[in-house]
Design a protein around this motif. Structure first.
Motif, PDB file in Angstrom:
ATOM      1  N   ASP A   1     -21.851 -53.918  -2.962  1.00 12.20           N
ATOM      2  CA  ASP A   1     -21.970 -52.837  -1.970  1.00 12.20           C
ATOM      3  C   ASP A   1     -20.900 -52.952  -0.889  1.00 12.20           C
ATOM      4  O   ASP A   1     -20.277 -51.959  -0.500  1.00 12.20           O
ATOM      5  CB  ASP A   1     -23.366 -52.855  -1.335  1.00 12.20           C
ATOM      6  N   THR A   2     -20.692 -54.164  -0.385  1.00  8.56           N
ATOM      7  CA  THR A   2     -19.706 -54.362   0.675  1.00  8.56           C
ATOM      8  C   THR A   2     -18.300 -54.065   0.184  1.00  8.56           C
ATOM      9  O   THR A   2     -17.505 -53.417   0.879  1.00  8.56           O
ATOM     10  CB  THR A   2     -19.778 -55.804   1.206  1.00  8.56           C
ATOM     11  N   THR A   3     -17.975 -54.508  -1.018  1.00  5.69           N
ATOM     12  CA  THR A   3     -16.636 -54.296  -1.562  1.00  5.69           C
ATOM     13  C   THR A   3     -16.375 -52.820  -1.819  1.00  5.69           C
ATOM     14  O   THR A   3     -15.294 -52.300  -1.514  1.00  5.69           O
ATOM     15  CB  THR A   3     -16.454 -55.120  -2.851  1.00  5.69           C
ATOM     16  N   ARG A   4     -17.367 -52.120  -2.366  1.00  5.79           N
ATOM     17  CA  ARG A   4     -17.208 -50.680  -2.567  1.00  5.79           C
ATOM     18  C   ARG A   4     -16.888 -49.975  -1.249  1.00  5.79           C
ATOM     19  O   ARG A   4     -15.999 -49.125  -1.174  1.00  5.79           O
ATOM     20  CB  ARG A   4     -18.490 -50.098  -3.163  1.00  5.79           C
ATOM     21  N   ALA A   5     -17.627 -50.339  -0.213  1.00  7.63           N
ATOM     22  CA  ALA A   5     -17.426 -49.714   1.092  1.00  7.63           C
ATOM     23  C   ALA A   5     -16.041 -50.026   1.654  1.00  7.63           C
ATOM     24  O   ALA A   5     -15.365 -49.146   2.219  1.00  7.63           O
ATOM     25  CB  ALA A   5     -18.509 -50.177   2.066  1.00  7.63           C
ATOM     26  N   GLN A   6     -15.589 -51.268   1.476  1.00  6.86           N
ATOM     27  CA  GLN A   6     -14.298 -51.650   2.030  1.00  6.86           C
ATOM     28  C   GLN A   6     -13.139 -51.018   1.255  1.00  6.86           C
ATOM     29  O   GLN A   6     -12.109 -50.669   1.836  1.00  6.86           O
ATOM     30  CB  GLN A   6     -14.163 -53.172   2.067  1.00  6.86           C
ATOM     31  N   ILE A   7     -13.317 -50.861  -0.051  1.00  3.50           N
ATOM     32  CA  ILE A   7     -12.290 -50.182  -0.854  1.00  3.50           C
ATOM     33  C   ILE A   7     -12.164 -48.727  -0.399  1.00  3.50           C
ATOM     34  O   ILE A   7     -11.050 -48.209  -0.224  1.00  3.50           O
ATOM     35  CB  ILE A   7     -12.638 -50.265  -2.351  1.00  3.50           C
ATOM     36  N   ALA A   8     -13.300 -48.079  -0.200  1.00  2.00           N
ATOM     37  CA  ALA A   8     -13.287 -46.677   0.240  1.00  2.00           C
ATOM     38  C   ALA A   8     -12.666 -46.546   1.623  1.00  2.00           C
ATOM     39  O   ALA A   8     -11.857 -45.644   1.878  1.00  2.00           O
ATOM     40  CB  ALA A   8     -14.708 -46.123   0.239  1.00  2.00           C
ATOM     41  N   GLN A   9     -13.025 -47.458   2.518  1.00  2.00           N
ATOM     42  CA  GLN A   9     -12.502 -47.403   3.882  1.00  2.00           C
ATOM     43  C   GLN A   9     -10.991 -47.656   3.913  1.00  2.00           C
ATOM     44  O   GLN A   9     -10.258 -47.032   4.688  1.00  2.00           O
ATOM     45  CB  GLN A   9     -13.213 -48.427   4.758  1.00  2.00           C
ATOM     46  N   ALA A  10     -10.527 -48.559   3.063  1.00  2.13           N
ATOM     47  CA  ALA A  10      -9.098 -48.875   3.028  1.00  2.13           C
ATOM     48  C   ALA A  10      -8.285 -47.792   2.338  1.00  2.13           C
ATOM     49  O   ALA A  10      -7.063 -47.709   2.519  1.00  2.13           O
ATOM     50  CB  ALA A  10      -8.883 -50.220   2.325  1.00  2.13           C
ATOM     51  N   GLY A  11      -8.944 -46.972   1.541  1.00  2.00           N
ATOM     52  CA  GLY A  11      -8.250 -45.890   0.856  1.00  2.00           C
ATOM     53  C   GLY A  11      -7.281 -46.356  -0.215  1.00  2.00           C
ATOM     54  O   GLY A  11      -6.268 -45.695  -0.470  1.00  2.00           O
ATOM     55  N   VAL A  12      -7.584 -47.479  -0.856  1.00  2.00           N
ATOM     56  CA  VAL A  12      -6.669 -47.979  -1.879  1.00  2.00           C
ATOM     57  C   VAL A  12      -6.771 -47.133  -3.141  1.00  2.00           C
ATOM     58  O   VAL A  12      -7.846 -46.647  -3.499  1.00  2.00           O
ATOM     59  CB  VAL A  12      -6.945 -49.462  -2.207  1.00  2.00           C
ATOM     60  N   ALA A  13      -5.646 -46.937  -3.802  1.00  2.00           N
ATOM     61  CA  ALA A  13      -5.610 -46.157  -5.034  1.00  2.00           C
ATOM     62  C   ALA A  13      -4.898 -46.892  -6.162  1.00  2.00           C
ATOM     63  O   ALA A  13      -4.809 -46.390  -7.272  1.00  2.00           O
ATOM     64  CB  ALA A  13      -4.921 -44.810  -4.790  1.00  2.00           C
ATOM     65  N   HIS A  14      -4.381 -48.104  -5.857  1.00  2.00           N
ATOM     66  CA  HIS A  14      -3.615 -48.858  -6.844  1.00  2.00           C
ATOM     67  C   HIS A  14      -3.663 -50.324  -6.447  1.00  2.00           C
ATOM     68  O   HIS A  14      -3.894 -50.658  -5.278  1.00  2.00           O
ATOM     69  CB  HIS A  14      -2.171 -48.348  -6.872  1.00  2.00           C
ATOM     70  N   VAL A  15      -3.428 -51.199  -7.409  1.00  2.00           N
ATOM     71  CA  VAL A  15      -3.451 -52.630  -7.117  1.00  2.00           C
ATOM     72  C   VAL A  15      -2.407 -53.007  -6.067  1.00  2.00           C
ATOM     73  O   VAL A  15      -2.610 -53.940  -5.280  1.00  2.00           O
ATOM     74  CB  VAL A  15      -3.271 -53.453  -8.408  1.00  2.00           C
TER      75      VAL A  15
END
Length: 386
Positions: A262-276
């Protein structure tokens, strides 16, 4: 896989180019090479907390690595990460660990202080890059960049500079630029911490060095202990204490896994990453516990450090283990011919003391607990362990 995962077809490749396998991805091949390596097999006789002779049911580096890999895959799948890469990193992360756990590592580092020290993460990379001898074309296992990057979890500045000079823009570059590793590498690192906290509780209670009563002081454990008893009150009986412990640890592990997801999903969304590449450019790791779970995990780690790892019985064994490592290192440095031929040859042909010492460190680090104990007894005539 998610767009921010390491796609196997976009791998940065191997140091020695090879044709693609017809039925496996590049990271599946890495995993298979690790599992078939000599260093992986030796993990079965390397200590986690309790030395090999102390009991057959305690964790070893091998069982620990398997548990880390299982946790890693369980978290990777719902996050859409590269499960094969996570598994490869998890299985390889301790290949460079010394005999006798952290005591052996600390002592070997002390022995090597005049020649650059010893880091077990860096040694794991040395194992897969150079020390394994399986293929006619090259030394090591010739793993992909992504697996090697994940294996190198930590690295001193001095060693990062040295590695960068040998491999510009390679696996050590991020330690100099402040960039991050892939999400798969971050996950393997956290899965390691989750696994050893949980199984050290299990082994600690099994050994009799810590008790369920003492563990009530740890909020994370106490919460799920109470939850388990509420669901299964019959487990309060003395004869059911093993089931009570297992169910408490199972719930504790599940809670940490779901928290990371859950935490990682939220942080990925917040960071707006789209690629490695976006992942690597972040200022902080994205695979993480929530603040609350991080605090609880740290409290458990603090408890284990003081009540288990620094227990008088454990310390007595570890003091003897450090002496074994220290005296083996000294003996081989003075008489390299006592080592296995490939290491003896390197040491005897060395034109610098640092090269000679590194050959000795490689030999000692590769030993299992019981081989180190036997070698020490053969050389000194004294039995300190077992």
């Amino acid at each position: 896989m998610s767009p921010w995962a390491c796609q196997p077809e976009q791998s940065r490749g191997r140091r020695y180019p090879e044709d693609a396998a017809p039925t496996r991805t590049e990271h599946q091949r890495d995993r298979d090479r690790i599992v078939h390596s000599s260093a992986f097999r030796r993990l079965v006789y390397k200590t986690q907390v309790f030395v090999n002779h102390e009991g057959d049911l305690f964790r070893t580096r091998l069982t620990h690595s398997l548990e880390v890999a299982q946790l890693g895959r369980s978290i990777a799948r719902p996050l859409g990460l590269n499960e094969d890469l996570v598994e490869a990193i998890c299985l390889a992360h301790d290949l460079g660990h010394t005999p006798f756990g952290h005591a052996g590592q600390d002592e070997l580092n002390a022995c090597m202080q005049a020649w650059g020290g010893f880091e077990h993460n860096l040694q794991s990379l040395r194992v897969v890059d150079a020390l394994e001898e399986r293929y006619p074309q090259y030394d090591g296992l010739n793993l992909t960049f992504e697996t090697r990057e994940g294996i190198l979890k930590h690295c001193s500045h001095a060693n990062a500079l040295r590695l960068e000079a040998q491999e510009p823009g390679g696996v050590a570059a991020r330690f100099l630029s402040g960039r991050q590793t892939s999400l798969e590498g971050q996950l393997a690192n956290l899965a390691d911490a989750i696994a050893y906290n949980a199984h050290d509780v299990d082994d600690g209670v099994r050994s009799g060095l810590i008790t369920l009563e003492q563990l009530q002081a740890v909020p994370l454990f106490a919460h799920f202990h109470a939850q388990t008893l509420a669901a299964y009150p019959q487990l309060a009986q003395a004869s059911e204490q093993r089931r009570l412990l297992y169910e408490t640890i199972r719930r504790m592990l599940s809670a940490q896994v779901y928290d990371v997801i859950d935490t990682t999903r939220a942080q990925i969304a917040q960071a707006g990453v789209a690629h490695v590449d976006d992942v690597r450019a972040q200022g902080q790791r994205l695979v993480a516990f929530s603040a609350g779970m991080q605090a609880q995990s740290q409290a458990l780690k603090h408890f284990l450090f003081h009540q288990l790892y620094r227990h008088d019985q454990v310390m007595q064994t570890m003091d003897a283990a450090r002496q074994v490592v220290r005296e083996l290192f000294t003996a081989y440095l003075q008489q390299p011919a006592m080592m296995k031929p490939r290491f003896a040859q390197r040491a005897l042909q060395a034109d610098q003391e640092a090269v000679k010492a590194r050959a000795v460190a490689d030999f000692v680090a590769g030993m299992t607990d019981r081989y180190a104990s036997r070698e020490h007894e053969r050389i000194t005539g004294r039995q300190l362990l077992g």
